[in-house]
Scaffold this motif. Sequence first.
Motif, mmCIF file in Angstrom:
data_model
loop_
_atom_site.group_PDB
_atom_site.id
_atom_site.type_symbol
_atom_site.label_atom_id
_atom_site.label_comp_id
_atom_site.label_asym_id
_atom_site.label_seq_id
_atom_site.Cartn_x
_atom_site.Cartn_y
_atom_site.Cartn_z
ATOM 1 N N GLN A 1 0.875 -1.171 0.000
ATOM 2 C CA GLN A 1 0.000 0.000 0.000
ATOM 3 C C GLN A 1 0.914 1.224 0.000
ATOM 4 N N PRO A 2 1.169 1.803 -1.178
ATOM 5 C CA PRO A 2 2.160 2.893 -1.270
ATOM 6 C C PRO A 2 1.825 4.109 -0.410
ATOM 7 N N GLU A 3 0.538 4.441 -0.304
ATOM 8 C CA GLU A 3 0.172 5.632 0.471
ATOM 9 C C GLU A 3 0.507 5.469 1.945
ATOM 10 N N LEU A 4 0.507 4.235 2.413
ATOM 11 C CA LEU A 4 0.877 3.960 3.811
ATOM 12 C C LEU A 4 2.353 3.607 3.930
ATOM 13 N N ASN A 5 3.065 3.577 2.805
ATOM 14 C CA ASN A 5 4.464 3.141 2.774
ATOM 15 C C ASN A 5 4.595 1.783 3.468
ATOM 16 N N LEU A 6 3.712 0.883 3.073
ATOM 17 C CA LEU A 6 3.561 -0.394 3.771
ATOM 18 C C LEU A 6 3.613 -1.551 2.777
ATOM 19 N N ASP A 7 4.463 -2.533 3.065
ATOM 20 C CA ASP A 7 4.458 -3.800 2.339
ATOM 21 C C ASP A 7 3.753 -4.809 3.240
ATOM 22 N N PHE A 8 2.474 -5.033 2.945
ATOM 23 C CA PHE A 8 1.639 -5.750 3.913
ATOM 24 C C PHE A 8 1.557 -7.250 3.669
ATOM 25 N N LEU A 9 2.063 -7.722 2.518
ATOM 26 C CA LEU A 9 2.021 -9.161 2.261
ATOM 27 C C LEU A 9 3.293 -9.589 1.542
ATOM 28 N N LEU A 10 4.007 -10.520 2.160
ATOM 29 C CA LEU A 10 5.181 -11.139 1.561
ATOM 30 C C LEU A 10 4.814 -12.600 1.300
ATOM 31 N N ALA B 1 2.030 -17.247 3.338
ATOM 32 C CA ALA B 1 1.599 -15.849 3.257
ATOM 33 C C ALA B 1 1.929 -15.137 4.565
ATOM 34 N N PHE B 2 2.852 -14.200 4.512
ATOM 35 C CA PHE B 2 3.206 -13.403 5.690
ATOM 36 C C PHE B 2 2.471 -12.068 5.557
ATOM 37 N N LEU B 3 1.359 -11.973 6.281
ATOM 38 C CA LEU B 3 0.405 -10.891 6.092
ATOM 39 C C LEU B 3 0.343 -9.985 7.313
ATOM 40 N N ALA B 4 0.519 -8.707 7.101
ATOM 41 C CA ALA B 4 0.353 -7.704 8.160
ATOM 42 C C ALA B 4 -1.103 -7.261 8.178
ATOM 43 N N GLU C 1 4.183 -4.983 10.159
ATOM 44 C CA GLU C 1 5.116 -5.156 9.052
ATOM 45 C C GLU C 1 6.437 -5.768 9.529
ATOM 46 N N PHE C 2 6.965 -5.306 10.659
ATOM 47 C CA PHE C 2 8.217 -5.856 11.166
ATOM 48 C C PHE C 2 8.079 -7.348 11.466
ATOM 49 N N GLN C 3 6.942 -7.731 12.021
ATOM 50 C CA GLN C 3 6.710 -9.131 12.362
ATOM 51 C C GLN C 3 6.732 -10.012 11.115
ATOM 52 N N ILE C 4 6.062 -9.600 10.039
ATOM 53 C CA ILE C 4 6.042 -10.441 8.843
ATOM 54 C C ILE C 4 7.405 -10.429 8.145
ATOM 55 N N TRP C 5 8.160 -9.359 8.303
ATOM 56 C CA TRP C 5 9.524 -9.311 7.758
ATOM 57 C C TRP C 5 10.398 -10.367 8.428
ATOM 58 N N GLU C 6 10.297 -10.471 9.732
ATOM 59 C CA GLU C 6 11.061 -11.476 10.470
ATOM 60 C C GLU C 6 10.626 -12.889 10.094
ATOM 61 N N GLN C 7 9.322 -13.081 9.940
ATOM 62 C CA GLN C 7 8.815 -14.396 9.559
ATOM 63 C C GLN C 7 9.298 -14.789 8.156
ATOM 64 N N LEU D 1 13.259 -2.861 3.521
ATOM 65 C CA LEU D 1 12.842 -3.391 4.828
ATOM 66 C C LEU D 1 14.046 -3.651 5.723
ATOM 67 N N ALA D 2 15.139 -4.099 5.124
ATOM 68 C CA ALA D 2 16.351 -4.326 5.922
ATOM 69 C C ALA D 2 16.848 -3.025 6.530
ATOM 70 N N ARG D 3 16.818 -1.949 5.753
ATOM 71 C CA ARG D 3 17.231 -0.643 6.291
ATOM 72 C C ARG D 3 16.247 -0.151 7.337
ATOM 73 N N ARG D 4 14.970 -0.307 7.058
ATOM 74 C CA ARG D 4 13.946 0.216 7.958
ATOM 75 C C ARG D 4 14.036 -0.433 9.333
ATOM 76 N N TYR D 5 14.319 -1.718 9.376
ATOM 77 C CA TYR D 5 14.316 -2.436 10.642
ATOM 78 C C TYR D 5 15.726 -2.801 11.117
ATOM 79 N N HIS D 6 16.727 -2.154 10.525
ATOM 80 C CA HIS D 6 18.120 -2.304 10.982
ATOM 81 C C HIS D 6 18.529 -3.770 11.073
#
Length: 503
Positions: A326-335, A357-360, A366-372, A399-404
Amino acid sequence: MTDYWYVKDMLLTDNLLFDYQRCARLSFLNLYGNGTHPESASDFATKLKRDSEVYRQDVLAEYPAQRPNYPYGDWVKGAEATVALMQQGIDRIAHGVLMTPGPQGVTLMSRPDLLIRKPGASVYGNWSYIPVDIRFSKRPKAQHQIMAAFHALVLAGVQGAWPQDAWLVCREVGEYRVNLEKYVPQMQEVLNPCIKMLSHRQEPEVFMARHPCSMCHWQSHCYAIAQETQHLSLLPGVTPIRYQQLKQLNLTQLESLAHADLLTLANGLVEVCNNQYEPETVARDLIIQAKATLNNQAIALPQKLPLSPKFLPLSPVELYFDIEAQPELNLDFLLGVLVVDRRNLAPGEAPTQKFHAFLAESPEEEFQIWEQFLELIWTYPIAPIFHFCDYEVQTLKKLARRYHTPPHRWKVILNRFVDIHKLVTQSVVMPVESYALKSIARYLGFEWQNALASGAQCVVWYDRWLETGDRHYLDLILTYNEDDCIATFVVKDWLVQFSQNCS
Protein backbone atom coordinates in the motif's frame (compact mmCIF):
# COMPACT_ATOMS: atom_id res chain seq x y z
CA MET A 1 -18.34 40.92 -19.46
CA THR A 2 -21.45 38.73 -19.81
CA ASP A 3 -21.41 39.16 -23.61
CA TYR A 4 -18.18 37.19 -23.69
CA TRP A 5 -19.70 34.20 -21.96
CA TYR A 6 -21.92 33.23 -24.84
CA VAL A 7 -20.65 29.86 -26.04
CA LYS A 8 -20.63 30.23 -29.81
CA ASP A 9 -19.44 26.84 -31.01
CA MET A 10 -17.75 24.89 -28.26
CA LEU A 11 -16.82 25.15 -24.62
CA LEU A 12 -13.23 24.10 -23.99
CA THR A 13 -12.90 23.30 -20.30
CA ASP A 14 -9.82 22.76 -18.20
CA ASN A 15 -10.86 19.11 -17.82
CA LEU A 16 -10.86 18.60 -21.59
CA LEU A 17 -7.45 20.23 -21.91
CA PHE A 18 -6.05 18.11 -19.08
CA ASP A 19 -7.45 14.97 -20.74
CA TYR A 20 -5.86 16.05 -24.03
CA GLN A 21 -2.45 16.13 -22.37
CA ARG A 22 -2.92 12.54 -21.24
CA CYS A 23 -4.43 11.34 -24.53
CA ALA A 24 -5.95 13.34 -27.38
CA ARG A 25 -8.44 10.54 -27.95
CA LEU A 26 -9.59 10.74 -24.32
CA SER A 27 -10.67 14.37 -24.66
CA PHE A 28 -12.36 13.62 -28.00
CA LEU A 29 -14.38 10.69 -26.62
CA ASN A 30 -15.31 12.56 -23.45
CA LEU A 31 -16.78 15.34 -25.60
CA TYR A 32 -18.23 13.42 -28.54
CA GLY A 33 -18.49 9.82 -27.38
CA ASN A 34 -22.10 9.93 -26.20
CA GLY A 35 -23.13 7.22 -28.64
CA THR A 36 -20.59 4.86 -27.10
CA HIS A 37 -20.78 3.81 -23.49
CA PRO A 38 -17.52 3.92 -21.53
CA GLU A 39 -16.90 1.30 -18.89
CA SER A 40 -17.29 2.09 -15.22
CA ALA A 41 -14.23 3.45 -13.47
CA SER A 42 -12.12 0.81 -11.76
CA ASP A 43 -12.16 0.55 -7.99
CA PHE A 44 -8.61 1.89 -7.91
CA ALA A 45 -9.47 4.88 -10.11
CA THR A 46 -12.47 5.56 -7.89
CA LYS A 47 -10.25 5.37 -4.82
CA LEU A 48 -7.77 7.86 -6.33
CA LYS A 49 -10.61 10.24 -7.17
CA ARG A 50 -12.00 9.96 -3.65
CA ASP A 51 -8.57 10.41 -2.02
CA SER A 52 -7.92 13.40 -4.25
CA GLU A 53 -11.17 15.04 -3.24
CA VAL A 54 -10.50 14.42 0.45
CA TYR A 55 -7.08 16.03 0.08
CA ARG A 56 -8.58 18.98 -1.80
CA GLN A 57 -11.16 19.58 0.93
CA ASP A 58 -8.51 19.30 3.66
CA VAL A 59 -6.39 21.96 1.93
CA LEU A 60 -9.37 24.22 1.30
CA ALA A 61 -10.20 24.04 4.99
CA GLU A 62 -6.90 25.84 5.61
CA TYR A 63 -7.91 28.65 3.23
CA PRO A 64 -11.38 29.88 4.28
CA ALA A 65 -13.03 31.11 1.10
CA GLN A 66 -16.41 32.13 -0.30
CA ARG A 67 -18.05 30.04 -3.00
CA PRO A 68 -20.11 31.47 -5.87
CA ASN A 69 -23.75 30.45 -5.68
CA TYR A 70 -25.14 28.91 -8.88
CA PRO A 71 -26.91 25.76 -10.09
CA TYR A 72 -24.22 23.11 -10.66
CA GLY A 73 -23.57 22.65 -14.35
CA ASP A 74 -24.89 26.07 -15.35
CA TRP A 75 -21.41 27.41 -16.11
CA VAL A 76 -22.64 30.77 -17.43
CA LYS A 77 -24.42 31.44 -14.13
CA GLY A 78 -21.32 30.21 -12.32
CA ALA A 79 -19.11 32.60 -14.25
CA GLU A 80 -21.47 35.49 -13.52
CA ALA A 81 -21.54 34.64 -9.79
CA THR A 82 -17.72 34.38 -9.73
CA VAL A 83 -17.27 37.77 -11.40
CA ALA A 84 -19.71 39.29 -8.90
CA LEU A 85 -17.46 38.11 -6.04
CA MET A 86 -14.36 39.40 -7.83
CA GLN A 87 -16.00 42.80 -8.32
CA GLN A 88 -16.63 42.93 -4.57
CA GLY A 89 -12.96 42.21 -3.91
CA ILE A 90 -13.58 39.03 -1.89
CA ASP A 91 -10.23 37.86 -0.47
CA ARG A 92 -10.58 34.21 -1.46
CA ILE A 93 -12.99 32.51 -3.85
CA ALA A 94 -13.29 28.70 -3.88
CA HIS A 95 -14.53 26.70 -6.88
CA GLY A 96 -14.98 29.77 -9.05
CA VAL A 97 -15.90 29.53 -12.74
CA LEU A 98 -13.91 31.55 -15.26
CA MET A 99 -14.99 31.98 -18.89
CA THR A 100 -13.44 34.01 -21.68
CA PRO A 101 -13.56 33.94 -25.50
CA GLY A 102 -10.81 31.94 -27.15
CA PRO A 103 -9.64 31.38 -30.73
CA GLN A 104 -11.79 29.93 -33.51
CA GLY A 105 -15.05 30.86 -31.78
CA VAL A 106 -14.26 28.63 -28.82
CA THR A 107 -15.05 29.71 -25.28
CA LEU A 108 -12.40 28.83 -22.70
CA MET A 109 -13.49 27.81 -19.22
CA SER A 110 -11.41 27.01 -16.16
CA ARG A 111 -12.26 26.19 -12.57
CA PRO A 112 -9.24 26.71 -10.33
CA ASP A 113 -9.68 25.50 -6.78
CA LEU A 114 -8.97 28.96 -5.40
CA LEU A 115 -8.79 32.56 -6.54
CA ILE A 116 -6.80 34.72 -4.14
CA ARG A 117 -6.94 38.51 -4.18
CA LYS A 118 -3.66 40.40 -4.53
CA PRO A 119 -2.78 44.11 -4.88
CA GLY A 120 -2.54 45.11 -8.55
CA ALA A 121 -4.65 46.78 -11.21
CA SER A 122 -7.47 44.95 -12.98
CA VAL A 123 -10.85 45.86 -14.45
CA TYR A 124 -12.20 45.72 -10.89
CA GLY A 125 -9.92 48.35 -9.37
CA ASN A 126 -6.62 48.24 -7.57
CA TRP A 127 -6.77 44.53 -6.96
CA SER A 128 -6.51 41.37 -9.06
CA TYR A 129 -6.58 37.62 -8.51
CA ILE A 130 -4.19 34.70 -8.86
CA PRO A 131 -5.25 31.05 -9.43
CA VAL A 132 -4.38 28.19 -7.08
CA ASP A 133 -4.82 24.52 -8.01
CA ILE A 134 -4.73 21.69 -5.47
CA ARG A 135 -3.25 18.45 -6.79
CA PHE A 136 -3.11 15.06 -5.10
CA SER A 137 0.28 14.29 -6.64
CA LYS A 138 3.32 14.36 -4.39
CA ARG A 139 5.15 16.86 -6.56
CA PRO A 140 4.16 19.37 -9.26
CA LYS A 141 4.10 17.57 -12.61
CA ALA A 142 4.57 19.38 -15.90
CA GLN A 143 0.97 18.67 -16.92
CA HIS A 144 -0.28 20.31 -13.72
CA GLN A 145 1.85 23.37 -14.32
CA ILE A 146 0.49 23.63 -17.84
CA MET A 147 -3.02 23.60 -16.37
CA ALA A 148 -2.03 26.35 -13.94
CA ALA A 149 -0.90 28.37 -16.97
CA PHE A 150 -4.31 27.72 -18.58
CA HIS A 151 -6.06 29.03 -15.46
CA ALA A 152 -3.86 32.12 -15.68
CA LEU A 153 -4.76 32.65 -19.35
CA VAL A 154 -8.50 32.45 -18.74
CA LEU A 155 -8.24 34.57 -15.61
CA ALA A 156 -6.36 37.23 -17.59
CA GLY A 157 -9.26 37.39 -20.03
CA VAL A 158 -11.76 37.78 -17.19
CA GLN A 159 -9.98 40.41 -15.06
CA GLY A 160 -8.30 42.26 -17.90
CA ALA A 161 -4.79 41.68 -16.55
CA TRP A 162 -2.42 38.76 -16.28
CA PRO A 163 -2.20 37.35 -12.76
CA GLN A 164 1.04 38.05 -10.96
CA ASP A 165 1.46 34.35 -10.12
CA ALA A 166 -0.11 30.92 -10.36
CA TRP A 167 0.30 28.35 -7.61
CA LEU A 168 -0.03 24.62 -7.07
CA VAL A 169 -0.48 22.86 -3.75
CA CYS A 170 0.89 19.28 -3.73
CA ARG A 171 1.13 16.71 -0.95
CA GLU A 172 4.88 16.69 -0.36
CA VAL A 173 6.02 20.02 -1.80
CA GLY A 174 3.12 22.06 -0.43
CA GLU A 175 2.72 25.49 -2.04
CA TYR A 176 4.60 25.74 -5.33
CA ARG A 177 4.91 28.81 -7.54
CA VAL A 178 4.51 28.01 -11.24
CA ASN A 179 6.87 29.72 -13.66
CA LEU A 180 4.31 31.28 -16.04
CA GLU A 181 6.99 32.62 -18.33
CA LYS A 182 8.03 29.03 -18.99
CA TYR A 183 4.67 27.26 -18.95
CA VAL A 184 2.37 29.68 -20.79
CA PRO A 185 4.15 28.99 -24.12
CA GLN A 186 4.04 25.25 -23.40
CA MET A 187 0.34 25.55 -22.61
CA GLN A 188 -0.28 27.31 -25.92
CA GLU A 189 1.47 24.44 -27.73
CA VAL A 190 -1.06 22.08 -26.15
CA LEU A 191 -4.09 24.36 -26.39
CA ASN A 192 -3.97 25.21 -30.10
CA PRO A 193 -3.94 21.64 -31.49
CA CYS A 194 -6.52 20.63 -28.88
CA ILE A 195 -8.89 23.36 -30.11
CA LYS A 196 -8.28 22.39 -33.73
CA MET A 197 -8.90 18.70 -33.10
CA LEU A 198 -12.07 19.20 -31.04
CA SER A 199 -13.61 22.02 -33.06
CA HIS A 200 -13.10 20.12 -36.33
CA ARG A 201 -14.17 16.80 -34.77
CA GLN A 202 -11.00 15.09 -35.93
CA GLU A 203 -11.10 11.75 -34.11
CA PRO A 204 -7.51 10.79 -33.19
CA GLU A 205 -6.13 7.41 -34.16
CA VAL A 206 -6.21 4.69 -31.53
CA PHE A 207 -2.93 4.17 -29.70
CA MET A 208 -2.80 1.78 -26.76
CA ALA A 209 -0.27 2.95 -24.19
CA ARG A 210 0.29 0.66 -21.24
CA HIS A 211 -0.04 2.83 -18.14
CA PRO A 212 -2.41 5.67 -19.08
CA CYS A 213 -4.80 3.33 -20.89
CA SER A 214 -5.00 0.97 -17.92
CA MET A 215 -6.67 3.74 -15.87
CA CYS A 216 -9.00 4.98 -18.62
CA HIS A 217 -12.75 4.30 -18.75
CA TRP A 218 -12.54 4.14 -22.57
CA GLN A 219 -9.92 1.37 -22.52
CA SER A 220 -12.20 -1.47 -23.65
CA HIS A 221 -13.65 0.66 -26.45
CA CYS A 222 -10.24 1.62 -27.83
CA TYR A 223 -8.76 -1.83 -27.26
CA ALA A 224 -11.47 -3.46 -29.35
CA ILE A 225 -10.62 -1.12 -32.23
CA ALA A 226 -6.90 -1.76 -31.83
CA GLN A 227 -7.41 -5.53 -31.82
CA GLU A 228 -9.69 -5.44 -34.85
CA THR A 229 -7.15 -3.47 -36.86
CA GLN A 230 -4.09 -5.26 -35.40
CA HIS A 231 -2.77 -1.86 -34.47
CA LEU A 232 0.98 -1.76 -33.93
CA SER A 233 0.57 -0.03 -30.56
CA LEU A 234 -0.33 -3.51 -29.25
CA LEU A 235 3.22 -4.56 -30.09
CA PRO A 236 5.76 -4.29 -27.24
CA GLY A 237 8.43 -1.75 -28.12
CA VAL A 238 6.23 0.41 -30.34
CA THR A 239 6.19 3.74 -28.50
CA PRO A 240 4.21 6.76 -29.77
CA ILE A 241 7.38 8.35 -31.16
CA ARG A 242 8.52 5.14 -32.85
CA TYR A 243 5.06 4.65 -34.30
CA GLN A 244 5.20 8.05 -35.99
CA GLN A 245 8.51 7.01 -37.54
CA LEU A 246 7.02 3.71 -38.68
CA LYS A 247 4.18 5.64 -40.32
CA GLN A 248 6.69 7.73 -42.25
CA LEU A 249 8.27 4.49 -43.47
CA ASN A 250 4.82 3.15 -44.41
CA LEU A 251 5.23 0.29 -41.92
CA THR A 252 1.88 0.40 -40.15
CA GLN A 253 0.79 -3.21 -40.69
CA LEU A 254 2.00 -6.17 -38.66
CA GLU A 255 3.00 -8.15 -41.75
CA SER A 256 4.89 -5.29 -43.36
CA LEU A 257 6.86 -4.68 -40.17
CA ALA A 258 7.64 -8.39 -39.80
CA HIS A 259 9.16 -8.41 -43.29
CA ALA A 260 10.82 -4.99 -43.13
CA ASP A 261 14.43 -4.52 -44.18
CA LEU A 262 16.60 -4.19 -41.08
CA LEU A 263 18.92 -1.43 -42.33
CA THR A 264 16.10 0.62 -43.86
CA LEU A 265 14.17 0.48 -40.59
CA ALA A 266 17.27 1.26 -38.53
CA ASN A 267 18.01 4.32 -40.66
CA GLY A 268 14.43 5.49 -40.23
CA LEU A 269 14.66 5.15 -36.46
CA VAL A 270 17.89 7.14 -36.02
CA GLU A 271 16.08 10.33 -34.99
CA VAL A 272 13.91 8.65 -32.34
CA CYS A 273 16.67 6.60 -30.71
CA ASN A 274 18.78 8.06 -27.94
CA ASN A 275 22.20 7.05 -26.70
CA GLN A 276 20.71 4.24 -24.66
CA TYR A 277 19.38 2.35 -27.68
CA GLU A 278 21.15 1.69 -30.97
CA PRO A 279 18.79 2.10 -33.97
CA GLU A 280 19.81 -1.27 -35.40
CA THR A 281 19.07 -3.02 -32.10
CA VAL A 282 15.66 -1.35 -31.85
CA ALA A 283 14.88 -2.19 -35.47
CA ARG A 284 15.88 -5.83 -34.98
CA ASP A 285 13.76 -6.15 -31.83
CA LEU A 286 10.70 -4.63 -33.55
CA ILE A 287 11.00 -6.93 -36.54
CA ILE A 288 11.41 -10.07 -34.39
CA GLN A 289 8.50 -8.98 -32.17
CA ALA A 290 6.31 -8.51 -35.23
CA LYS A 291 7.30 -11.96 -36.54
CA ALA A 292 6.56 -13.63 -33.20
CA THR A 293 3.15 -11.95 -33.04
CA LEU A 294 2.31 -12.60 -36.69
CA ASN A 295 3.15 -16.31 -36.37
CA ASN A 296 1.92 -16.64 -32.77
CA GLN A 297 5.20 -18.30 -31.88
CA ALA A 298 7.96 -17.56 -29.37
CA ILE A 299 11.36 -16.83 -30.94
CA ALA A 300 14.69 -17.32 -29.19
CA LEU A 301 16.92 -14.28 -29.40
CA PRO A 302 20.21 -14.97 -31.20
CA GLN A 303 23.11 -16.08 -29.00
CA LYS A 304 20.98 -15.89 -25.84
CA LEU A 305 19.74 -19.46 -25.44
CA PRO A 306 20.24 -22.01 -24.08
CA LEU A 307 20.25 -20.44 -20.65
CA SER A 308 22.88 -21.81 -18.32
CA PRO A 309 22.15 -23.04 -14.78
CA LYS A 310 24.02 -19.96 -13.56
CA PHE A 311 21.22 -17.72 -14.82
CA LEU A 312 18.31 -20.13 -14.57
CA PRO A 313 19.19 -22.51 -11.75
CA LEU A 314 17.49 -25.84 -11.25
CA SER A 315 17.23 -26.75 -7.59
CA PRO A 316 15.53 -29.45 -5.48
CA VAL A 317 13.72 -26.61 -3.68
CA GLU A 318 12.77 -23.33 -5.36
CA LEU A 319 11.13 -20.27 -3.83
CA TYR A 320 8.80 -17.92 -5.73
CA PHE A 321 8.37 -14.53 -4.11
CA ASP A 322 5.76 -11.78 -4.61
CA ILE A 323 4.80 -8.70 -2.59
CA GLU A 324 1.61 -6.68 -2.15
CA ALA A 325 1.98 -3.10 -0.91
CA GLN A 326 0.00 0.00 0.00
CA PRO A 327 2.16 2.89 -1.27
CA GLU A 328 0.17 5.63 0.47
CA LEU A 329 0.88 3.96 3.81
CA ASN A 330 4.46 3.14 2.77
CA LEU A 331 3.56 -0.39 3.77
CA ASP A 332 4.46 -3.80 2.34
CA PHE A 333 1.64 -5.75 3.91
CA LEU A 334 2.02 -9.16 2.26
CA LEU A 335 5.18 -11.14 1.56
CA GLY A 336 4.08 -14.26 -0.30
CA VAL A 337 6.40 -17.22 -0.93
CA LEU A 338 5.58 -20.34 -2.91
CA VAL A 339 7.86 -23.27 -2.00
CA VAL A 340 8.25 -25.73 -4.88
CA ASP A 341 9.79 -28.98 -3.68
CA ARG A 342 11.17 -31.47 -6.22
CA ARG A 343 12.77 -33.81 -3.67
CA ASN A 344 11.87 -37.48 -3.46
CA LEU A 345 9.56 -37.44 -6.49
CA ALA A 346 8.50 -40.58 -8.32
CA PRO A 347 9.10 -40.55 -12.11
CA GLY A 348 6.59 -38.22 -13.79
CA GLU A 349 5.35 -36.89 -10.47
CA ALA A 350 4.76 -33.12 -10.22
CA PRO A 351 6.65 -31.20 -7.54
CA THR A 352 4.79 -30.23 -4.39
CA GLN A 353 3.76 -26.63 -3.87
CA LYS A 354 3.15 -24.91 -0.56
CA PHE A 355 2.23 -21.24 -0.26
CA HIS A 356 3.35 -19.18 2.74
CA ALA A 357 1.60 -15.85 3.26
CA PHE A 358 3.21 -13.40 5.69
CA LEU A 359 0.40 -10.89 6.09
CA ALA A 360 0.35 -7.70 8.16
CA GLU A 361 -3.26 -7.31 9.24
CA SER A 362 -2.32 -3.84 10.47
CA PRO A 363 0.54 -1.52 9.48
CA GLU A 364 2.16 -2.16 12.85
CA GLU A 365 2.74 -5.83 11.95
CA GLU A 366 5.12 -5.16 9.05
CA PHE A 367 8.22 -5.86 11.17
CA GLN A 368 6.71 -9.13 12.36
CA ILE A 369 6.04 -10.44 8.84
CA TRP A 370 9.52 -9.31 7.76
CA GLU A 371 11.06 -11.48 10.47
CA GLN A 372 8.81 -14.40 9.56
CA PHE A 373 9.82 -14.05 5.93
CA LEU A 374 13.52 -14.13 6.77
CA GLU A 375 13.01 -17.21 8.92
CA LEU A 376 11.41 -19.08 6.02
CA ILE A 377 14.10 -17.95 3.56
CA TRP A 378 16.81 -19.29 5.85
CA THR A 379 14.93 -22.58 6.23
CA TYR A 380 16.08 -23.22 2.67
CA PRO A 381 19.54 -21.60 2.73
CA ILE A 382 20.58 -22.46 -0.83
CA ALA A 383 17.23 -22.37 -2.64
CA PRO A 384 17.03 -19.82 -5.48
CA ILE A 385 14.40 -17.12 -5.04
CA PHE A 386 12.53 -16.39 -8.25
CA HIS A 387 10.60 -13.14 -8.67
CA PHE A 388 9.20 -11.02 -11.51
CA CYS A 389 10.77 -7.56 -12.00
CA ASP A 390 12.94 -5.68 -9.53
CA TYR A 391 10.40 -4.62 -6.90
CA GLU A 392 11.04 -7.56 -4.59
CA VAL A 393 14.80 -6.90 -4.47
CA GLN A 394 14.31 -3.20 -3.80
CA THR A 395 11.77 -3.97 -1.08
CA LEU A 396 14.11 -6.44 0.60
CA LYS A 397 16.75 -3.70 0.83
CA LYS A 398 14.21 -1.16 2.06
CA LEU A 399 12.84 -3.39 4.83
CA ALA A 400 16.35 -4.33 5.92
CA ARG A 401 17.23 -0.64 6.29
CA ARG A 402 13.95 0.22 7.96
CA TYR A 403 14.32 -2.44 10.64
CA HIS A 404 18.12 -2.30 10.98
CA THR A 405 18.49 -5.94 10.03
CA PRO A 406 22.09 -7.19 10.42
CA PRO A 407 23.77 -7.54 7.00
CA HIS A 408 24.52 -11.24 7.46
CA ARG A 409 20.78 -11.97 7.64
CA TRP A 410 19.81 -10.33 4.35
CA LYS A 411 22.71 -9.27 2.11
CA VAL A 412 23.71 -12.79 1.14
CA ILE A 413 20.09 -13.48 0.21
CA LEU A 414 20.44 -11.03 -2.68
CA ASN A 415 22.75 -13.50 -4.45
CA ARG A 416 19.88 -16.00 -4.56
CA PHE A 417 17.40 -13.72 -6.33
CA VAL A 418 16.61 -14.50 -9.98
CA ASP A 419 14.51 -12.03 -11.99
CA ILE A 420 12.35 -14.06 -14.38
CA HIS A 421 11.18 -10.95 -16.23
CA LYS A 422 14.77 -10.00 -17.01
CA LEU A 423 15.60 -13.51 -18.23
CA VAL A 424 12.53 -13.66 -20.48
CA THR A 425 13.12 -10.26 -22.10
CA GLN A 426 16.81 -10.95 -22.64
CA SER A 427 16.40 -14.41 -24.14
CA VAL A 428 13.10 -14.77 -25.97
CA VAL A 429 10.50 -12.79 -27.92
CA MET A 430 6.93 -13.88 -27.26
CA PRO A 431 3.65 -13.17 -29.09
CA VAL A 432 2.30 -11.05 -26.25
CA GLU A 433 1.06 -7.47 -25.97
CA SER A 434 3.33 -6.74 -23.04
CA TYR A 435 5.97 -8.48 -20.97
CA ALA A 436 3.99 -8.09 -17.78
CA LEU A 437 3.46 -11.26 -15.75
CA LYS A 438 -0.25 -11.49 -16.56
CA SER A 439 0.28 -11.18 -20.30
CA ILE A 440 3.03 -13.80 -20.43
CA ALA A 441 1.40 -16.29 -18.07
CA ARG A 442 -1.96 -16.04 -19.82
CA TYR A 443 -0.29 -16.74 -23.14
CA LEU A 444 1.10 -19.90 -21.53
CA GLY A 445 -2.41 -20.92 -20.44
CA PHE A 446 -2.40 -19.82 -16.80
CA GLU A 447 -5.42 -17.94 -15.45
CA TRP A 448 -5.88 -16.05 -12.20
CA GLN A 449 -8.79 -17.21 -10.07
CA ASN A 450 -10.13 -13.66 -10.00
CA ALA A 451 -9.81 -12.24 -13.52
CA LEU A 452 -10.21 -8.65 -12.29
CA ALA A 453 -7.61 -8.90 -9.51
CA SER A 454 -4.47 -6.78 -9.75
CA GLY A 455 -1.89 -5.10 -7.57
CA ALA A 456 -3.91 -1.88 -7.71
CA GLN A 457 -7.09 -3.74 -6.76
CA CYS A 458 -5.25 -5.23 -3.77
CA VAL A 459 -4.56 -1.70 -2.54
CA VAL A 460 -8.32 -1.07 -2.59
CA TRP A 461 -9.08 -4.38 -0.88
CA TYR A 462 -6.54 -3.74 1.86
CA ASP A 463 -8.01 -0.29 2.52
CA ARG A 464 -11.46 -1.85 2.76
CA TRP A 465 -10.11 -4.46 5.20
CA LEU A 466 -8.72 -1.69 7.41
CA GLU A 467 -12.02 0.21 7.20
CA THR A 468 -14.43 -2.70 7.72
CA GLY A 469 -12.54 -5.59 9.32
CA ASP A 470 -14.13 -7.91 6.74
CA ARG A 471 -11.68 -10.78 6.21
CA HIS A 472 -13.17 -11.47 2.81
CA TYR A 473 -10.93 -8.72 1.44
CA LEU A 474 -7.83 -10.36 2.91
CA ASP A 475 -8.84 -13.69 1.35
CA LEU A 476 -9.08 -12.01 -2.06
CA ILE A 477 -5.59 -10.55 -1.64
CA LEU A 478 -4.09 -13.85 -0.51
CA THR A 479 -5.58 -15.69 -3.47
CA TYR A 480 -4.23 -13.10 -5.90
CA ASN A 481 -0.75 -13.13 -4.38
CA GLU A 482 -0.60 -16.92 -4.47
CA ASP A 483 -1.67 -16.86 -8.12
CA ASP A 484 1.13 -14.38 -8.86
CA CYS A 485 3.66 -16.73 -7.29
CA ILE A 486 2.29 -19.72 -9.21
CA ALA A 487 2.30 -17.70 -12.44
CA THR A 488 5.97 -16.85 -11.90
CA PHE A 489 6.66 -20.58 -11.46
CA VAL A 490 4.73 -21.34 -14.67
CA VAL A 491 6.77 -18.81 -16.64
CA LYS A 492 10.06 -20.06 -15.20
CA ASP A 493 9.16 -23.68 -15.91
CA TRP A 494 8.22 -22.81 -19.49
CA LEU A 495 11.48 -20.89 -19.98
CA VAL A 496 13.48 -23.94 -18.83
CA GLN A 497 11.68 -26.20 -21.30
CA PHE A 498 11.93 -23.64 -24.11
CA SER A 499 15.64 -23.27 -23.47
CA GLN A 500 16.15 -27.05 -23.55
CA ASN A 501 14.19 -27.35 -26.80
CA CYS A 502 16.39 -24.67 -28.38
CA SER A 503 19.65 -26.29 -27.31
